[in-house]
Write a protein that holds these residues in place. Structure first.
Motif, mmCIF file in Angstrom:
data_model
loop_
_atom_site.group_PDB
_atom_site.id
_atom_site.type_symbol
_atom_site.label_atom_id
_atom_site.label_comp_id
_atom_site.label_asym_id
_atom_site.label_seq_id
_atom_site.Cartn_x
_atom_site.Cartn_y
_atom_site.Cartn_z
ATOM 1 N N GLY A 122 0.823 -1.212 0.000
ATOM 2 C CA GLY A 122 0.000 0.000 0.000
ATOM 3 C C GLY A 122 0.850 1.251 0.000
ATOM 4 N N LEU A 123 1.943 1.220 0.784
ATOM 5 C CA LEU A 123 2.867 2.355 0.809
ATOM 6 C C LEU A 123 3.493 2.563 -0.571
ATOM 7 N N LEU A 124 3.869 1.471 -1.217
ATOM 8 C CA LEU A 124 4.468 1.545 -2.543
ATOM 9 C C LEU A 124 3.473 2.112 -3.560
ATOM 10 N N THR A 125 2.228 1.637 -3.510
ATOM 11 C CA THR A 125 1.201 2.130 -4.430
ATOM 12 C C THR A 125 0.952 3.620 -4.225
ATOM 13 N N SER A 126 0.902 4.041 -2.968
ATOM 14 C CA SER A 126 0.726 5.466 -2.684
ATOM 15 C C SER A 126 1.901 6.280 -3.221
ATOM 16 N N GLY A 127 3.110 5.718 -3.099
ATOM 17 C CA GLY A 127 4.281 6.396 -3.636
ATOM 18 C C GLY A 127 4.189 6.595 -5.131
ATOM 19 N N TYR A 128 3.715 5.571 -5.849
ATOM 20 C CA TYR A 128 3.525 5.700 -7.290
ATOM 21 C C TYR A 128 2.486 6.769 -7.611
ATOM 22 N N GLY A 129 1.429 6.836 -6.809
ATOM 23 C CA GLY A 129 0.409 7.844 -7.050
ATOM 24 C C GLY A 129 0.936 9.252 -6.861
ATOM 25 N N ILE A 130 1.663 9.463 -5.769
ATOM 26 C CA ILE A 130 2.206 10.804 -5.484
ATOM 27 C C ILE A 130 3.221 11.212 -6.547
ATOM 28 N N VAL A 131 4.122 10.290 -6.901
ATOM 29 C CA VAL A 131 5.117 10.590 -7.933
ATOM 30 C C VAL A 131 4.429 10.847 -9.274
ATOM 31 N N GLY A 132 3.360 10.094 -9.550
ATOM 32 C CA GLY A 132 2.628 10.296 -10.802
ATOM 33 C C GLY A 132 2.059 11.692 -10.910
ATOM 34 N N PHE A 133 1.394 12.159 -9.855
ATOM 35 C CA PHE A 133 0.848 13.520 -9.872
ATOM 36 C C PHE A 133 1.956 14.561 -10.013
ATOM 37 N N ASP A 156 11.726 3.056 -5.528
ATOM 38 C CA ASP A 156 11.157 2.440 -6.729
ATOM 39 C C ASP A 156 10.212 3.379 -7.486
ATOM 40 N N PRO A 157 9.189 3.956 -6.846
ATOM 41 C CA PRO A 157 8.327 4.884 -7.597
ATOM 42 C C PRO A 157 9.043 6.142 -8.084
ATOM 43 N N LEU A 158 10.064 6.590 -7.348
ATOM 44 C CA LEU A 158 10.808 7.773 -7.807
ATOM 45 C C LEU A 158 11.487 7.513 -9.148
ATOM 46 N N LEU A 159 11.969 6.291 -9.354
ATOM 47 C CA LEU A 159 12.676 5.958 -10.584
ATOM 48 C C LEU A 159 11.745 5.475 -11.691
#
Length: 480
Positions: free
Chosen positions: A286-297, A355-358
């Motif tokens: 869940g933390l990883l998915t949220s990270g992808y969402g924040i980085v996406g925006f 991971d989401p940052l990259l």
């Protein structure tokens, strides 16, 4: 080159068009989010049969998507070619989505899965009626090379919003079920059915109708005098465009690697990094998915700026290069032994947020750039064939994307089988099993990103070429 004032799309139109992407996301992903929890976990239907049932509409789409593309390209009305279908499709899609979850619980498994298949065929037909004209409308909003990217950034924003909201469908359905059925403590049909009507009426019917009610069509008058778009000729024309085929190759590579990685990382988080502790692993997921969402925006304005500064190809080269590095780093990120800190009793591994940052920016860039590049391709198609065929390009591209997503979900199971993963062993898998899973997770994004970079070298449309194409079109048929 700057964007002329007459080529700029007003903010309210960008917003109205963009929210359609929210309805489009739920229109496609909503079924897959709820299918297994409802029909398998609650109604007891075999998971294998559900997988087959989810694949059948993709075969149906192979017929309905191109047919809808042809109908939309040839349709003429006072409201335009696209808008009547967008509104009609949104209304029917919303109602049918709600009815998908009203299967009688007393039926046999065979009747339940038959109901699911039949309702899916009706539902995805309505989704096609909405989505093909909607995507075509996004391609024809403006003739300007850079303004197209800004328009698609609005669509990407609302698509990303849908991804975040989609993760809450099951928790909200559970809460609604507990409220509606006082003695229930888990997901139940009352909560699912209530969620179905909320998503169907509010998001699909209500929000999904807004592009058809508010957005203007540029080619409403011009296309009234063009020759009829023929189905087979249009499909051949689409597939004979080198630029279009390159975009198809890129979306195939992206989707296959993305869904594979999305499935494998959850297994590694639970069984490799947390030794089979499902609660801890899912919290980190869940933390990883949220990270992808924040980085996406956060990436949307950055990607839009990069495209304006270095061109669409230049921005994609950047994010794919980042993706290659991110894929390699997954080997080191998804491994136990990182420093852990606790919030209450919840263990947090901050290293996984690298991971989401990259890798996160690539998904936003592709959503923005491929749609913007499709609009450029439609101009070149008009120059060559003297027809506006956005509907056909939208249909062919949409079907390929949906088919690859369905195949990629099967690919996740195939990858786990090749790794010899055994769920009964929990965290006590053989070391080579985890090694194979990590190779899939790291190798798929890195290799597909390299192939995408190679494909982009052959993509022919630059800002200069797009401007030249536009000039030739306007010399021939005037400004639209």
């Amino acid at each position: 080159m700057g964007t002329a004032q007459q080529d700029k799309v007003p903010f309210y139109e960008k917003s109205a068009l963009g929210v359609g992407a929210l309805a489009a996301f739920f229109g496609y992903a909503g079924v897959s989010i709820l299918a297994y929890p409802v029909y398998n976990m609650m109604l007891g239907v075999s998971a294998a049969w559900i997988g087959v049932a989810l694949m059948i509409p993709r075969l149906w789409d192979a017929i309905t998507d191109p047919v809808m593309g042809k109908i939309s390209d040839n349709f003429h009305s006072r409201l335009g070619r696209r808008k009547p279908f967008i509104v009609g499709g949104a209304i029917s899609m919303g109602i049918l989505f709600a009815l998908l979850w009203h299967v009688p619980t007393g039926w046999s498994d065979q009747l339940k899965i038959t109901y699911f298949i039949v309702m899916q065929l009706l539902y995805f037909t309505a989704y096609t009626v909405f989505s093909v004209p909607y995507n075509a409308l996004t391609y024809e909003m403006t003739p300007d090379y850079n303004e197209r990217t800004r328009v698609m950034a609005f669509c990407a924003f609302f698509h990303k919003t849908g991804e975040l909201l989609g993760g809450w469908m099951l928790p909200i359905a559970t809460a609604l079920g507990i409220w509606l059925v006082a003695d229930a403590q888990e997901l139940n049909m009352s909560g699912v059915q209530a969620m179905g009507w909320i998503v169907g009426v509010v998001i699909m019917l209500g929000i999904g109708s807004m592009p058809g009610l508010i957005v203007k069509e540029r080619f409403k008058k011009k296309t009234q005098v063009q020759q009829k778009v023929k189905l087979w000729d249009s499909i051949k024309g689409s597939c004979s465009s080198p630029a279009f085929l390159i975009l198809v190759a890129i979306i195939v590579l992206n989707t296959l690697s993305g869904v594979l990685a999305m499935g494998i990382d959850q297994y590694l988080l639970v069984y490799f990094m947390n030794n089979g502790d499902m609660a801890a692993g899912l919290i980190q997921k869940g933390l990883l998915t949220s990270g992808y969402g924040i980085v996406g925006f956060a990436s949307i304005p950055v990607i839009t700026w990069l495209a304006g500064k270095f061109g669409k190809k230049g921005s994609l080269f950047f994010v794919y290069g980042l993706m290659v590095f991110g894929g390699i780093m997954k080997w080191f990120i998804f491994t136990p032994g990182h420093p852990i800190f606790y919030i209450g009793k919840v263990a947090i591994d901050p290293i996984i947020l690298i991971d989401p940052l990259l890798c996160g920016p690539m998904w936003v860039a592709v959503k923005i750039m491929l749609a913007s590049m499709m609009a450029d391709i439609c101009d070149e198609d008009e120059l060559k064939h003297d027809q506006r065929r956005e509907g056909m390009f939208s249909a062919v591209f949409s079907w390929i994307e949906k088919m690859v997503v369905s195949l990629a979900y099967l690919g996740t199971g195939f990858a786990l089988a090749l790794a010899h993963f055994n769920p009964e062993l929990g965290g006590a898998q053989a070391p080579e099993t985890f090694t194979r899973m990590r190779l899939f997770l790291a190798g798929a994004p890195a290799l597909t990103a390299i192939f995408a970079i190679v494909a982009l070298f052959f993509y022919p449309i630059t800002a200069k070429r797009a401007a030249n194409t536009r000039q030739q079109l306007e010399d021939r048929r005037g400004t639209v």
